[in-house]
Design an enzyme around this catalytic site. Structure first.
Site, PDB file in Angstrom:
ATOM      1  N   THR A  10       0.489  -1.076   0.165  1.00 16.66           N
ATOM      2  CA  THR A  10      -0.028  -0.289  -0.115  1.00 16.66           C
ATOM      3  C   THR A  10       0.735   0.869  -0.012  1.00 16.66           C
ATOM      4  O   THR A  10       0.695   2.089  -0.989  1.00 16.66           O
ATOM      5  CB  THR A  10      -0.913  -0.004   0.889  1.00 16.66           C
ATOM      6  N   ASP A  29       2.959  -7.739  -7.259  1.00 19.21           N
ATOM      7  CA  ASP A  29       4.147  -7.069  -7.655  1.00 19.21           C
ATOM      8  C   ASP A  29       5.575  -7.146  -7.783  1.00 19.21           C
ATOM      9  O   ASP A  29       6.400  -6.296  -8.343  1.00 19.21           O
ATOM     10  CB  ASP A  29       3.567  -6.194  -6.691  1.00 19.21           C
ATOM     11  N   HIS A  75       0.846 -16.225  -6.118  1.00 16.25           N
ATOM     12  CA  HIS A  75      -0.076 -16.230  -7.185  1.00 16.25           C
ATOM     13  C   HIS A  75       0.636 -15.896  -7.914  1.00 16.25           C
ATOM     14  O   HIS A  75       0.223 -15.278  -8.957  1.00 16.25           O
ATOM     15  CB  HIS A  75      -0.970 -14.863  -6.196  1.00 16.25           C
ATOM     16  N   CYS A 104       1.854 -25.817 -22.974  1.00 17.38           N
ATOM     17  CA  CYS A 104       3.155 -26.395 -23.009  1.00 17.38           C
ATOM     18  C   CYS A 104       3.907 -25.702 -21.402  1.00 17.38           C
ATOM     19  O   CYS A 104       4.873 -26.816 -21.405  1.00 17.38           O
ATOM     20  CB  CYS A 104       3.933 -26.458 -23.717  1.00 17.38           C
ATOM     21  N   CYS A 137       1.953 -18.586 -28.113  1.00 12.41           N
ATOM     22  CA  CYS A 137       3.328 -19.159 -27.656  1.00 12.41           C
ATOM     23  C   CYS A 137       4.078 -19.543 -29.569  1.00 12.41           C
ATOM     24  O   CYS A 137       3.061 -19.735 -30.007  1.00 12.41           O
ATOM     25  CB  CYS A 137       2.442 -20.760 -26.850  1.00 12.41           C
ATOM     26  N   CYS A 187       4.524 -24.234 -29.360  1.00 17.57           N
ATOM     27  CA  CYS A 187       3.113 -25.038 -29.441  1.00 17.57           C
ATOM     28  C   CYS A 187       1.711 -24.125 -30.346  1.00 17.57           C
ATOM     29  O   CYS A 187       0.949 -24.737 -30.661  1.00 17.57           O
ATOM     30  CB  CYS A 187       2.885 -25.973 -28.859  1.00 17.57           C
ATOM     31  N   THR A 190      -2.674  -9.191   4.955  1.00 19.14           N
ATOM     32  CA  THR A 190      -3.761  -9.493   4.205  1.00 19.14           C
ATOM     33  C   THR A 190      -4.630 -10.203   5.430  1.00 19.14           C
ATOM     34  O   THR A 190      -4.325  -9.793   6.306  1.00 19.14           O
ATOM     35  CB  THR A 190      -2.899 -10.625   3.884  1.00 19.14           C
TER      36      THR A 190
HETATM   37 ZN   LIG Z   1       3.350 -23.291 -25.840  1.00 19.05          ZN
END
Ligand SMILES: [Zn+2]
Length: 531
Positions: A304, A382, A397, A408, A427, A430, A468
């Protein structure tokens, strides 16, 4: 009552109080009797008339001023008769002044000590002088023999040793130095008269600073040493100052020394360092170090002060768009939602790039480097903890600078701005969908991060929960896992805590950027973000 007597010597156990009283009785029976009388009357009067708080009574602080007053009144009390009535008056004044003076001290961020006893004694001395009587004159002069003095001092030292070995040794050195200095100045170091009472200046200033004020902190030593020096200087110049002619220093050099020292050493945030909750939180971390260590679990409140709003609070989302459009299923299933998601992440990434780590991040990095914190798990994406230098950071996260292929799993650079609106954020290997490597609503946690976080939670002896509300279930699960293994929690939060708080937990109701630097400084960690 014995606790109150113990407080006279900055101690807090009944046994220590008994030893102190015995030591005092050997050296100066009337001083001991006065202290006992003061404490006894305060227990009788204080509870009934001056309704003091349970916590103060339990700690013996309720009768502390009164015990000191009785100690000072030793000489008049030895004369009996009228002084006994005057003492009762003085005691009532002292008990009455006690609360407002303590409150004033706390407002100023100073340790409350016992200004009421000091003030009332000074007034008493003045009243005696006005009637031509000498406050300090004993009925029979107290003249302890060398043996009595040694025995009394030994009893008091034993009481101090029971509290804190190093502080006692330091106080003994200080007392010896003060006695030598007094002799050099041509004063009787054992005199209880106007120029005397040196024992109430230097040694207690050091002992009080180290053993009582900040007992688990290097700051305590700094406060104690500076206080002892100021107290010694004040005591030395006291009789020279024209204003102070005839005014006994009593404990004033000690009081003033400790107060000045607290202002000089602890600075603007001094009230924070005197907060018992901070002491208790630091004690948990100290105790945890010998066991499984402390796990820091951080959330949006950490950042913050760096100007980054909580992304779960919706500041990054487009107004009017339902939350479900930012979910994982919407990202997979719908090109429009996908682009909205990329846009929101791009905004968050820009803000993160511009932001700088704040004192909370620096303090956490310092605590981690010094070993007070053994693992750091963050819900933030962040990257500011990492930029502040937090080692082995577990980013539960993910983080906003990373992009990966959902098919992939290969990492990829961030696409050029707006590429997602042209459906070309794909990507290179793939052809699968690229996605910022942060967890969307409804997306599973990265297995590796979760595994590391979970093993840290089950191993730790304390959890430092910062910024949190634990509204995200994975973080709440980590805390529950740690608790199941016997860990206590320290919550640094200015908001609601979405978990039950147990006995033995501590709550620092402060913003992270104030609480963490204070904890770090208390634990002797110098960090980039602190003064
Ligand atoms: Zn891929």
């Amino acid at each position: 009552m014995l606790r109150a007597l113990a407080q006279v010597g900055f101690l807090n156990k009944p046994l220590q109080g008994a030893l102190l009283l015995a030591g005092l009785a050997v050296i100066s029976p009337w001083s001991a009797a006065g202290a006992l009388l003061g404490a006894a009357l305060a227990v009788l009067l204080g509870r009934v008339v001056f309704a003091q708080s349970e916590i103060e009574w339990a700690a013996g602080l309720g009768a502390y001023d009164a015990a000191l007053l009785g100690l000072f009144w030793a000489a008049p009390l030895s004369r009996g008769g009228a002084p006994a009535w005057l003492f009762a008056l003085a005691l009532i004044a002292c008990l009455g002044l006690r609360r407002p003076l303590r409150r004033l001290a706390l407002v100023l961020g100073l340790p409350p000590l016992a200004p009421a006893a000091l003030l009332v004694t000074w007034i008493s001395i003045g009243v005696f002088a006005a009637f031509g009587a000498n406050f300090w004159e004993f009925a029979r002069p107290p003249s302890p023999s060398a043996e009595e003095l040694a025995l009394g001092a030994a009893l008091i030292v034993v009481a101090m040793l029971l509290k804190n070995l190093r502080a006692t040794l330091a106080a003994l050195l200080a007392a010896a130095a003060a006695a030598l200095a007094a002799a050099a100045l041509g004063r009787d170091p054992l005199s209880l008269d106007t120029a005397g009472l040196w024992a109430f200046t230097v040694a207690p200033a050091l002992f009080g600073g180290v053993a009582t004020l900040l007992p688990h902190s290097r700051l305590g030593w700094q406060v104690g040493l500076v206080a002892a020096l100021i107290a010694a200087a004040l005591w030395a110049v006291w009789p020279l100052a024209t204003l102070m002619q005839g005014l006994a220093p009593l404990m004033a050099p000690f009081f003033l020394g400790l107060w000045f020292s607290v202002v000089v050493v602890l600075g603007r945030e001094r009230a924070l360092y005197l907060d018992p909750e901070l002491h208790q939180a630091a004690r948990l971390i100290i105790a945890a170090r010998g066991a499984g260590g402390t796990l820091a679990l951080t959330g949006a409140g950490m950042s913050t002060a760096s100007g980054i709003a909580d992304y779960t609070a919706g500041a990054w989302l487009d107004p009017g768009v339902p939350l479900a459009s930012y979910g994982y299923n919407a990202f997979i299933g719908d090109a429009g939602s996908r682009s909205l998601y990329w846009d929101a992440c791009a905004r968050f990434r820009d803000a993160s790039d511009r932001a700088q780590p704040n004192p909370a991040h620096h303090a956490l990095a310092g605590l981690r480097a010094a070993g007070w914190v053994r693992a750091v798990v963050t819900q933030n994406v962040d990257g500011l903890d990492r930029r502040a230098g937090v080692a082995d950071l577990v980013e539960l996260h993910g983080h906003i600078d990373a992009v990966h292929c959902l098919l992939c799993g290969q990492p990829a650079p961030w696409p050029e701005a707006g590429a997602w609106w042209r459906q070309v954020a794909l990507c290179g290997g793939c052809g699968g969908l690229l996605k910022p490597a942060v967890i969307a609503f409804g997306e599973g946690l990265p297995p590796d991060a979760w595994r590391r976080a979970d093993s840290a939670a089950t191993a730790c002896a304390a959890v430092l929960v910062v910024g949190t509300q634990l509204a995200v279930s994975s973080a709440a699960n980590l805390v529950a896992r740690a608790r199941a293994h016997g860990a206590h929690c320290i919550f640094v939060s200015t908001g609601v805590i979405a978990l039950p708080v147990y006995a033995g937990d501590r709550i620092l109701a402060l913003p992270a950027e104030r609480a963490l630097p204070a904890l770090a400084r208390y634990l002797g960690v110098a960090t980039a973000g602190t003064r």
